[in-house]
Design an enzyme around this catalytic site. Structure first.
Site, PDB file in Angstrom:
ATOM      1  N   ASP A   1     -43.418   8.579  11.680  1.00  0.00           N
ATOM      2  CA  ASP A   1     -43.457   7.355  11.785  1.00  0.00           C
ATOM      3  C   ASP A   1     -44.439   7.340  12.943  1.00  0.00           C
ATOM      4  O   ASP A   1     -44.543   8.034  13.938  1.00  0.00           O
ATOM      5  CB  ASP A   1     -41.970   6.925  11.923  1.00  0.00           C
ATOM      6  CG  ASP A   1     -41.999   5.365  12.493  1.00  0.00           C
ATOM      7  OD1 ASP A   1     -42.522   4.659  11.675  1.00  0.00           O
ATOM      8  OD2 ASP A   1     -41.505   5.245  13.609  1.00  0.00           O
TER       9      ASP A   1
ATOM     10  N   CYS B   1       0.800  -1.284   0.086  1.00  0.00           N
ATOM     11  CA  CYS B   1      -0.073   0.102  -0.200  1.00  0.00           C
ATOM     12  C   CYS B   1       1.005   1.278   0.148  1.00  0.00           C
ATOM     13  O   CYS B   1       0.449   2.309  -0.718  1.00  0.00           O
ATOM     14  CB  CYS B   1      -0.821  -0.182   1.133  1.00  0.00           C
ATOM     15  SG  CYS B   1      -2.253  -1.322   1.216  1.00  0.00           S
TER      16      CYS B   1
END
Length: 805
Positions: free
Chosen positions: A500, A21
Site C-alpha cells: 500500500d 435463552c
C-alpha cells in the site's frame, strides 16, 4: 443410562440474554441422544452437560452454536518439564486432546511448553496440568511456573553428570584401558583378580544407574509399560540390558557360553554419562534459544516513581493503575505505556523498533514501557498497564509464534509417532540376526544395545521448534513480530510483495502544496468538508486552512464516498471535494492543472460548488527515506515489488518511478485491493497500515502490517513491523528464509543421522569389513546429534539486519 459411563463437560456461552435463552439452550441439549442432564446458568453464562455415547462434546458444542449460543474458546499454556524427545511431545498432545472440551494441543520441545485451545470452562489449567503430570511429566500452569525451574534443572543435570563421571571413570579406565594398552591389562590382572575387578565395576555401574541414571528408568519404564516408549525407554532398555548381561557374567557365568563371558558395565555407565552431558549442553543451548523472550521480560522495570499529591513515591509496577503520573528521570527505563504531560527528551526505542536513533518526545507524544529515556525528565500519564502494554503484547505475540507448529512439522510428527517402537523392533531384530549368523551372544547384545542408544528422536523433535524459537526471537530484536508462526514458512515462499502507498511507502502525513486559484474562500470551503473526513489527504487540507488562520464554517448533510471523496452542505451550498472520478461531467479548465500536479507526483483534489468545479488543490505525501532502499533490497532477494494506491494514475506512476517500482496499480478503490492481491496471487505478501488495508492483509498469503498503523490492520496481519520503516519487510523475508533454511538443515541432519547410523550400529557393515559401533560411541553420537541441532539453530541469533545500499 449407566451412570458409570457418564462424562461431564462445562461450556461458557455467548448470546445468553434472558431466561428464555436458558430454557432454549437446555432444551436443545437434552434433545440430543446420550445427554443425561443439562444445566444452563444465565448468571455466569455457562452450560454443564452430563452425557455418554453417542453424544460427544464436539457435537454438543455444535448444537449450541446452531441454536445461537456459540461456545467460547480460550487458549491456555502449561510449562511441561520432562519432555526429552519428539515422542514425548506427541504423547503430551495426545493426552491433552483426549480431554473433553479440548480442541487442539501443541507441545513444544524446545520451549518446554504446551499450548491448549479449548472451550472456555471445559477445564481449568490445573486440571490439564494434572492430566499431563499423570502421563509422566511435570506440568504446571504458566502463571504458577517457577521462573527458576530451568536454572535448577541445569544445576541438577550438571551435578548428576559430574557424579556419574566420577563413578564411571574407574570403570572406564580399568576396562577400556586394558583394551587400549595390553601391558596395563596384564599389570592390573596381576594386582586385582578379574572376578574382583568385575565386582567393583558392578558396584560402580550400579551406583551410576540407580543414582544419576535413575531418571531414565523413572520415565522410560512407565512409558514402555503404557505402550508409548520414548527416548528414555531406549536408554533404559539399552543400559539395563548391558548391565544385566554383565551382572550374569559376573555372578553366574555358567549360565553363559564360555566364549560369551564378558562384561559391559563400562558401556552402561558411559552411556549415562554421555547422555547427561548432552542434556547439559542441550539445556544451556535451549536457554540461549529463549534468551530473546528473557531479554524482553527483563526490559520492564520492577518499580516506578509516581507523583501523588506533590509527593514522589516508588511503587511496584504491578500496583500502578491507568491515570497514574510517572516521573521518568534521565537515563531511566520507562515503566509503562503512557502520554507525555510535561518535559522534553529523546527516547531510545531500539527494543521496540530495532532502530538505534532516539526519538524526540514532548507534550502529547506517546511513550512505551521498556524504552529508555534520554537526557530530559518526563512526566508521563499512564494509559496501559499489565497485559495491555505494548511490551506485554510483544512478548505474547512472540511466545505464540514460538509455540506454533509449521506445516513441515506434520511429516516429523507422523514419523516420530512410530520412531521409538520401530527402533526397539530393529534392536530385537538385530539381536536375533546376530544370534543366527554372528559369533556369539555378547556380540548380539552389543549390536542391539548400540541400535537402541544411537537412535535419536531428540534431534528430530528439536529440529523445527528450536529454529522457530531462535528465529522469532531474533526477529523481535529487529522490530519484526511474527504473530503467527506459520507465516515463517509462508513468507519464505512468496514471490512478490505488494505495498500500500500511503503510510507504508510514504510518511502518511501529506501536506497541501498548491491551490488554484489561490482563493482563501475556496480553501475554507474545502476544509469545512474535509473536517469530517479521516483520510490523510483531507487532514492536509484542514491543517493548511488552520495554518492560515481561516475560520472553518460548520457543515450539514455530510456524506463520504470512499474512493471518490466527500460532500456536504456549507453555508447553503453543496460543496464536493474529491478525485476527478467524482465528477462525471468533467473538471473543466481545472483538469489540465490537476494533470500537471499529477505528473509532479502530487494528488489533485477538485472542488465543486453546486455541481460546478471551481478549483483544484494539490497534496503531496513525502516518500519515506528508506522506501527506495527497501524496494532495492527486496529486488535483490529476487522478489517482484508492486504498489497499490487509490491515487490517480499519473501520481502513482511518478511515485513508483521515484521508488523504482514499475508494477503500479493506481486508482484502486478500498475494496479493490483484495482483487489486486488475488490477481497477484499465488505467493503474494501485502504490506499495509490502514483500516481499508485489513481485507487485503487477510486475503494475501502473508499480511504484513506497519506497527504504526491501525489496530485493525495489525490484527488482520500475520507479521507486524514495529517501526514504520519499510526496510522491515526485507528483514522479515531474510529471517523467514534463514529460519526455513535452518529447519531444513536440522531435519536433514536428524533424519540423515538416524538413517545412516542405525544400520551401522546394527552391524550391516561388519560382513564387508566395516566397523561396528560400540554402545559408548553410539551414546556419544546420539548426544552430539541434539547438540548439533541446537547449535545450528543458535546461528540464527546472528542474522544481520538488511542495510540500505
Amino acid at each position: 443410562m449407566d451412570g458409570s459411563t457418564l462424562q461431564m463437560v462445562r461450556f461458557r456461552l455467548d448470546g445468553m440474554t434472558c431466561a428464555s435463552c436458558v430454557a432454549r439452550a437446555e432444551r436443545v441439549l437434552t434433545a440430543q441422544d446420550g445427554v443425561a442432564a443439562a444445566r444452563v446458568n444465565l448468571a455466569d453464562e455457562s452450560a454443564e452437560v452430563r452425557f455418554q455415547a453417542p453424544a460427544t462434546a464436539q457435537a454438543l458444542a455444535g448444537v449450541l452454536g446452531r441454536a445461537g449460543y456459540p461456545v467460547r474458546q480460550t487458549t491456555l499454556q502449561l510449562s511441561v518439564e520432562g519432555m526429552t524427545c519428539a515422542s514425548c511431545t506427541g504423547r503430551v498432545e495426545r493426552v491433552l486432546k483426549a480431554q473433553p472440551g479440548v480442541l487442539d494441543a501443541r507441545a513444544n520441545l524446545a520451549a518446554r511448553r504446551a499450548s491448549i485451545t479449548l472451550w472456555e470452562g471445559a477445564a481449568t489449567p490445573d486440571d490439564l496440568a494434572a492430566v499431563v503430570t499423570r502421563a509422566g511429566f511435570d506440568a504446571t500452569p504458566i502463571a504458577d511456573a517457577d521462573p527458576g525451574a530451568r536454572a535448577a534443572e541445569l544445576q541438577r543435570l550438571t551435578r548428576d553428570a559430574w557424579i556419574a563421571g566420577a563413578l564411571t571413570l574407574p570403570v572406564f579406565i580399568t576396562e577400556m584401558g586394558g583394551h587400549l594398552i595390553p601391558a596395563f591389562h596384564h599389570w592390573l590382572i596381576s594386582v586385582v583378580p578379574m572376578g574382583l575387578l568385575w565386582q567393583v565395576q558392578f558396584v560402580l555401574a550400579t551406583l551410576v544407574l540407580v543414582g544419576p541414571g535413575r531418571r531414565f528408568f523413572a520415565k522410560g519404564v512407565p512409558a514402555l509399560l503404557r505402550g508409548a516408549p520414548d527416548m528414555n525407554s531406549l536408554v533404559a532398555v539399552g543400559t539395563a540390558s548391558a548391565w544385566a548381561y554383565s551382572t550374569v557374567a559376573t555372578f553366574a557365568p555358567t549360565l553363559l557360553p564360555a566364549g560369551s563371558r564378558a562384561v559391559y558395565f563400562e558401556a552402561a555407565a558411559v552411556i549415562v554419562v554421555l547422555i547427561l552431558v548432552g542434556r547439559v549442553l542441550e539445556t544451556r543451548a535451549r536457554g540461549q534459544a529463549g534468551a530473546a523472550i528473557a531479554r524482553l521480560v527483563g526490559l520492564q522495570p520492577k518499580t516506578a516513581r509516581i507523583e501523588d499529591g506533590g509527593a514522589f513515591v516508588d511503587l511496584p509496577v504491578a500496583q500502578i493503575r491507568p491515570g497514574a503520573r510517572l516521573i521518568i528521570r534521565p537515563g531511566e527505563r520507562i515503566a509503562l505505556d503512557g502520554v507525555v504531560e510535561e518535559g522534553q527528551s529523546a527516547v531510545d526505542e531500539a527494543m521496540l523498533t530495532g532502530e538505534a536513533m532516539p526519538v524526540a518526545k514532548s507534550l502529547g507524544d506517546p511513550v512505551t514501557g521498556g524504552t529508555v529515556n534520554g537526557n530530559g525528565t518526563l512526566a508521563v500519564r499512564v494509559t496501559q498497564v499489565g497485559a495491555d502494554t505494548v511490551l506485554s503484547r510483544i512478548i505474547a505475540m512472540v511466545e505464540e509464534a514460538q509455540s506454533t507448529k509449521l506445516p513441515v512439522q506434520a511429516l516429523v510428527d507422523r514419523i516420530t509417532l512410530w520412531f521409538v517402537p520401530v527402533v526397539m523392533a530393529l534392536a530385537l531384530l538385530t539381536v536375533a540376526v546376530w544370534l543366527v549368523v554372528g559369533p556369539g551372544l555378547a556380540e548380539a547384545l552389543v549390536a542391539g544395545v548400540s541400535v537402541l542408544i544411537i537412535a535419536c528422536p531428540c534431534a528430530m523433535g528439536l529440529a523445527t521448534p528450536v529454529s522457530i524459537m531462535v528465529g522469532t526471537g531474533r526477529a523481535a530484536e529487529l522490530g519484526v513480530l511474527f504473530r503467527r508462526g506459520e507465516a515463517l514458512q509462508t513468507l519464505s515462499e512468496v514471490k512478490r510483495i505488494a505495498f500500500d502507498k500511503t503510510g507504508t511507502l510514504t510518511e502518511g502525513k501529506p501536506v497541501l502544496t498548491d491551490l488554484k486559484p489561490a482563493s482563501p474562500h475556496l480553501l475554507r470551503l474545502a476544509a469545512a468538508v474535509e473536517m469530517r473526513s479521516e483520510h490523510p489527504l483531507a487532514q492536509a487540507v484542514v491543517h493548511a486552512a488552520k495554518a492560515q488562520g481561516l475560520e472553518i464554517p460548520p457543515v450539514t448533510d455530510f456524506a463520504a464516498r470512499p474512493g471518490y471523496g466527500a460532500e456536504a452542505t456549507v453555508e447553503g451550498a453543496r460543496v464536493a471535494v474529491g478525485a476527478a472520478r467524482m465528477f462525471p461531467d468533467g473538471c473543466g479548465q481545472w483538469q489540465v492543472e490537476g494533470e500537471g500536479f499529477a505528473v509532479q507526483g502530487k494528488t489533485p483534489i477538485y472542488l465543486a460548488v453546486d455541481g460546478k468545479v471551481l478549483g483544484v488543490l494539490a497534496v503531496a505525501d513525502r516518500v519515506k527515506p528508506s522506501a527506495a532502499a527497501s524496494v532495492k533490497a527486496l529486488r535483490a532477494l529476487d522478489l517482484d515489488v508492486a504498489m497499490v494506491t487509490g491515487d490517480a494514475q499519473r501520481v502513482a506512476l511518478a511515485i513508483g518511478s521515484e521508488l523504482g517500482i514499475t508494477n503500479v496499480r493506481a486508482e484502486v478503490l478500498p475494496g479493490g485491493k483484495v482483487d489486486v492481491v488475488r490477481d497477484l496471487a499465488p505467493g503474494v505478501a501485502f504490506v499495509g497500515d490502514g483500516i481499508n488495508d485489513a481485507p487485503a492483509l487477510a486475503a494475501a498469503d502473508v499480511g504484513i502490517a506497519i506497527g504504526t498503523g491501525t489496530d485493525v490492520a495489525i490484527e488482520a496481519a500475520e507479521v507486524v513491523l514495529m517501526s514504520g520503516d519499510p526496510m522491515g519487510v526485507a528483514n522479515a523475508v531474510v529471517l523467514s528464509r534463514a529460519v526455513m533454511r535452518n529447519i531444513r538443515q536440522n531435519l536433514l541432519w536428524a533424519f540423515g543421522y538416524n538413517a545412516a547410523l542405525i544400520p551401522v550400529a546394527a552391524g550391516v557393515l561388519v560382513p564387508f569389513g566395516g566397523p561396528a559401533l560400540s554402545p559408548m560411541l553410539a551414546a556419544g553420537a546420539m548426544a552430539l546429534s541434539s547438540v548439533f541441532v541446537l547449535t545450528n539453530a543458535l546461528r540464527l541469533r546472528r542474522v544481520p539486519p538488511v542495510r540500505a545500499q
